[in-house]
Design an enzyme around this catalytic site. Structure first.
Site, PDB file in Angstrom:
ATOM      1  N   PRO A 110       0.787  -1.241   0.000  1.00 15.80           N
ATOM      2  CA  PRO A 110       0.000   0.000   0.000  1.00 15.80           C
ATOM      3  C   PRO A 110       0.816   1.286   0.000  1.00 15.80           C
ATOM      4  CG  PRO A 110       0.069  -0.903   2.212  1.00 15.80           C
ATOM      5  CD  PRO A 110       0.773  -1.912   1.333  1.00 15.80           C
ATOM      6  N   ARG A 136      -5.077  -2.351  -5.613  1.00 17.78           N
ATOM      7  CA  ARG A 136      -3.983  -2.036  -4.691  1.00 17.78           C
ATOM      8  C   ARG A 136      -3.213  -0.804  -5.178  1.00 17.78           C
ATOM      9  NH1 ARG A 136      -1.929  -5.442  -1.058  1.00 17.78           N
ATOM     10  NH2 ARG A 136       0.223  -5.003  -1.677  1.00 17.78           N
ATOM     11  N   CYS A 229       7.510 -10.935   4.005  1.00 18.36           N
ATOM     12  CA  CYS A 229       7.038 -10.970   5.392  1.00 18.36           C
ATOM     13  C   CYS A 229       6.766 -12.417   5.783  1.00 18.36           C
ATOM     14  CB  CYS A 229       5.800 -10.084   5.589  1.00 18.36           C
ATOM     15  SG  CYS A 229       4.386 -10.513   4.553  1.00 18.36           S
TER      16      CYS A 229
END
Length: 435
Positions: A110, A136, A229
């Site tokens: 984002p 997005r 992540c």
């Protein structure tokens, strides 16, 4: 709380050995929150944030109390800060962006890492922010505008569709790749149900495809930062090893951030070791040396009449030098954009509607856009403005609506009232005026 997948726990046992109990315990604790202040938009109340613990690996990052509602304040809407998980700030710091450089963020939505790198340019150079998913990319575009980044381009394109003219152009390329998301298991426990070993393997293959494309955009002497992540070695260390075998012109480069020391060019954030969620970062340097070649901007220039009208209406705003569709913009340089879905090019200043010019919201939010007459809103009027209501005022013409020194948007006065030009898609019926 949702139980961890058994296959995940077994693999982490192999990875961590006797650290596993501490890791599993950390996953049951509340997630860590972070906030990154915008140094170009100082506001009353930032001192309160600075009383919290500073995040050691970034200059403007601080830990945020779990019960903070900072995201529901007018300061957030004005771009005074970005809410960002602490470990997610590591990749942009590892990039070590310098003013004047040209940076590409291939998977930018984002926008946390993109805005973090962009602010380090201090208005010099260029950052191109891409996200292949259109929805997005719209969120990314909004955050670039909210933080006030002038020297930016926002696109939505599959990496393999980016033209060859971009090859060997960028000083730095960031690939924050889509991944299996294991680092989200604490912050978003429901993601545990979506995990599987097969999904992780599929992500690793997709990441390699993105990395193959990313390599061609890095200039000789430039660097590539790869991040995920997840804790999964298949997506992290094994993908880096594959990349170095496939592209021998790259080599690992250490990055020694305080509390996040990538001595071998890699760092894995584990929540039982540092205050942050799961994040892997690798920094790789391309051999050779070359200047990032200048690309001639192919956007059309505004007409003489448009510039005359603009200067008359907004004498203290930055003068546009290009036109993007019906929007007057300012941009120093721009790569070839043919065949690419483009959402933003440079600083959007005003929209041409026939013979009428409407100032762009980005021109209000960007500190580098110049200025205009200012209307300072009292605290009680701020919620009304953000909700889209008109206000009283004797000003005539366009005015910057401001609160405690922070520009919020545009209004247009007729001598007795000020028409609200806060974008309809951003309006909110409730907004807090204090942290």
């Amino acid at each position: 709380m949702t139980a961890l997948p058994a296959a995940f726990a077994e693999r982490m046992s192999r990875q961590l050995g006797n650290e596993l109990p501490a890791f599993l315990h950390a996953l049951e604790l509340p997630p860590v929150r972070g906030i990154r202040l915008n140094p170009e938009k100082v506001f009353p109340g930032s001192e309160t944030i600075k009383q919290e613990m500073r995040i050691p690996w970034t200059e403007d990052g601080y830990l945020l109390p779990a019960d903070s509602a900072a995201g529901s304040t007018v300061f957030h809407e004005a771009g005074a800060f970005y809410l960002q998980e602490p470990a997610a700030m590591i990749p942009a710091e590892a990039m070590d962006v310098r003013p004047g450089e040209k940076i590409l963020d291939l998977c930018a939505a984002p926008g946390g890492k993109a805005t973090q790198m962009a602010l380090k340019l201090h208005g010099e150079g260029l950052i191109v922010c891409n996200d292949p998913v259109p929805k997005r990319a719209l969120i990314l575009n909004r955050n670039i505008e909210r933080i006030g980044i002038a020297n930016s381009i926002v696109i939505s394109c599959m990496p393999e569709k980016i033209p060859d003219t971009w090859e060997n152009f960028f000083d730095g390329v960031l690939v924050d790749a889509p991944c299996s998301g294991e680092g989200m298991f604490r912050r978003e426990p429901d993601t545990r149900n979506e995990w599987s070993p097969g999904k992780a393997s599929g992500c690793a293959e997709r990441q390699r495809e993105i990395l193959k494309n990313a390599a061609r955009f890095v200039k000789p002497g430039g660097r590539l930062v790869y991040s995920t992540c997840t804790y999964n070695p298949e997506e992290n260390e094994e993908n880096v090893a594959w990349f170095l075998r496939t592209f021998p012109e790259f080599s690992p480069e250490p990055f020694l951030l305080s509390g996040a020391e990538g001595f071998n060019g890699r760092f894995l954030c584990l929540p039982h070791r540092i205050k942050g969620e799961g994040q892997f970062t690798a920094k790789l340097r391309k051999s050779g040396s070359a200047a990032a070649s200048f690309m001639q901007c192919t956007l059309p220039v505004p007409s003489k009449e448009e510039l005359q009208t603009f200067r008359k209406l907004f004498p203290d705003l930055r003068v546009p030098n290009r036109k993007f569709g019906n929007t007057l913009v300012y941009i120093d340089e721009c790569p070839e954009l043919k065949g690419i879905r483009v959402l933003r090019t440079g600083l959007h200043l005003a929209e041409c509607r026939g013979n009428v010019l409407i100032p762009d919201h980005a021109a209000a939010l960007c500190p580098r856009s110049g200025t205009a007459p200012v209307t300072e809103l009292p605290t009680e009027k701020v919620p009304e403005y953000i909700a889209g209501l008109e206000s009283e005022g004797r000003i005539k013409g366009w005015t910057l609506m401001q609160y405690k020194g922070l520009r919020l948007g545009w209004g247009k006065g007729n001598g007795s009232s000020v028409k609200n030009h806060y974008p309809k898609g951003l309006r909110k019926n409730r907004i807090a005026t204090e942290l």
